[in-house]
Design an enzyme around this catalytic site. Structure first.
Site, mmCIF file in Angstrom:
data_model
loop_
_atom_site.group_PDB
_atom_site.id
_atom_site.type_symbol
_atom_site.label_atom_id
_atom_site.label_comp_id
_atom_site.label_asym_id
_atom_site.label_seq_id
_atom_site.Cartn_x
_atom_site.Cartn_y
_atom_site.Cartn_z
ATOM 1 N N GLU A 121 32.767 36.722 62.962
ATOM 2 C CA GLU A 121 33.524 36.829 64.199
ATOM 3 C C GLU A 121 32.680 37.488 65.292
ATOM 4 O OE1 GLU A 121 37.299 38.705 63.400
ATOM 5 O OE2 GLU A 121 37.821 37.218 61.880
ATOM 6 N N LYS A 127 30.743 32.407 57.874
ATOM 7 C CA LYS A 127 31.397 32.488 59.185
ATOM 8 C C LYS A 127 31.500 33.966 59.553
ATOM 9 C CE LYS A 127 35.961 31.423 59.841
ATOM 10 N NZ LYS A 127 36.513 32.721 60.260
ATOM 11 N N ASP A 154 33.745 33.488 54.738
ATOM 12 C CA ASP A 154 33.817 34.529 55.774
ATOM 13 C C ASP A 154 33.078 35.788 55.347
ATOM 14 O OD1 ASP A 154 35.206 33.500 57.917
ATOM 15 O OD2 ASP A 154 37.169 34.211 57.239
ATOM 16 N N GLU A 213 39.986 30.152 67.845
ATOM 17 C CA GLU A 213 41.346 30.468 67.395
ATOM 18 C C GLU A 213 42.181 30.971 68.563
ATOM 19 O OE1 GLU A 213 41.621 32.848 63.830
ATOM 20 O OE2 GLU A 213 43.799 33.079 64.050
HETATM 21 O O1 KIV Z 1 40.274 33.526 57.517
HETATM 22 C C1 KIV Z 1 40.704 32.446 57.962
HETATM 23 O O2 KIV Z 1 41.580 31.796 57.367
HETATM 24 C C2 KIV Z 1 40.151 31.944 59.213
HETATM 25 C C3 KIV Z 1 40.767 30.731 59.817
HETATM 26 C C4 KIV Z 1 42.098 31.039 60.353
HETATM 27 C C5 KIV Z 1 39.889 30.101 60.810
HETATM 28 O O3 KIV Z 1 39.249 32.517 59.724
#
Ligand code: KIV
Length: 286
Positions: free
Chosen positions: A137, A135, A106, A203
């Site tokens: 958002e 990833k 992320d 989500e």
């Molecule tokens: O940070 C995380 O765990 C997530 C998942 C819930 C998809 O983004």
């Protein structure tokens, strides 16, 4: 003893450990093929070198170094305080301890939203730490960032629906994509696909819209609180394993790890107090 054995010490069965298409490393083409062939994709979060190889040995296709690390590991009450350094350290630990799963990291809050240049600089640090994809958002509003990263050779997974980094504008964890929100979710999904994302996490969106979008999008959809029909599912590993007392209603707990750890620690405390540990097997007499 290796952590990646069954309780009786044997190797994990080939069915549970079977990698997607026997890939030595799960890559974006395997994710695309799984979507095309209707093979369910599995993703779990991972944050450390102790846990990640166990999850990988169980056959998980993608390990997500989620910024949920802020809540789960660092004791924050949201993902907002998570830093790029936190993510780099966790990504490195997961990358060094695994060999087959695709590692998706992320981009934390405040490290990518304002410009493609900032996003590239941040994503580069996660890729150098061992990620194979990042990833982020957001949908339409972040499409230019997704294009810039994919053009620069960095695969991107988008995250739509309830996006925890925006919890303050969304009014906390609540379902998204209802009513008028459904059209925005459709536009966001198309925008991230057109921008080059290889997958999208949904989500907390209604199962009906997640099902529709899974049918209409050509990229893989991965659901969490989005019903049974997405191309794959993702959970926070500690929720999945029953580590804590409380989990959201969309989680099924597949284990009772918290209770098992509590029991082990209680037995240890008792054994030390009763002087039954260490026993003769644990030390050598001079
Ligand atoms: O940070 C995380 O765990 C997530 C998942 C819930 C998809 O983004």
């Amino acid at each position: 003893m290796s952590h990646i054995t069954n309780p009786d010490g044997s190797a994990p069965t080939s069915s549970s450990a079977s990698p997607l298409f026997n890939a030595r490393r799960v890559r974006i083409q395997h994710i695309a093929r799984a979507k095309a062939e209707g093979i369910p994709l599995t993703m779990l979060t991972a944050y450390d070198a102790l846990t990640a190889p166990i999850l990988e040995a169980a056959g998980v296709d993608m390990l997500l170094i989620g910024d949920s690390l802020g809540n789960v590991i660092l004791g924050h009450s949201s993902t907002l305080p998570v830093t790029l350094e936190d993510m780099e350290r966790a990504t490195g630990a997961v990358a060094r301890s695994t060999s087959r799963a695709m590692i998706v990291a992320d981009l934390p809050f405040g490290t990518y939203e304002d410009s493609p240049e900032h996003a590239f600089a941040s994503a580069t640090r996660l890729m150098k730490a061992g990620a194979h994809a990042v990833k982020l958002e957001g949908g339409e509003a972040r499409a230019h960032i997704i294009s810039a990263l994919t053009d620069a050779g960095i695969p991107v997974c988008a995250h739509l629906g309830y996006t925890p980094q925006s919890e303050n504008t969304l009014g906390g964890p609540r379902m998204q994509g209802r009513g008028d929100g459904a059209d925005q979710l459709r536009r966001d999904s198309l925008a991230v696909q057109e921008a080059g994302a290889f997958a999208v996490v949904f989500e907390m969106v209604p199962a009906a819209i997640a099902t529709e979008l899974t049918r209409t999008l050509s990229i893989a959809t991965i659901g969490i609180g989005a019903g049974p029909n997405t191309d794959g599912q993702v959970l926070v590993w500690s929720d999945m394993a029953g580590y804590s007392d409380w989990t959201p209603s969309f989680v099924r707990t597949f284990g009772t790890l918290g209770a098992a750890l509590h029991e082990a620690a209680s037995d240890y405390v008792e054994a030390v107090r009763e002087r039954t540990f260490p026993g003769p097997e644990n030390y050598k007499n001079a």
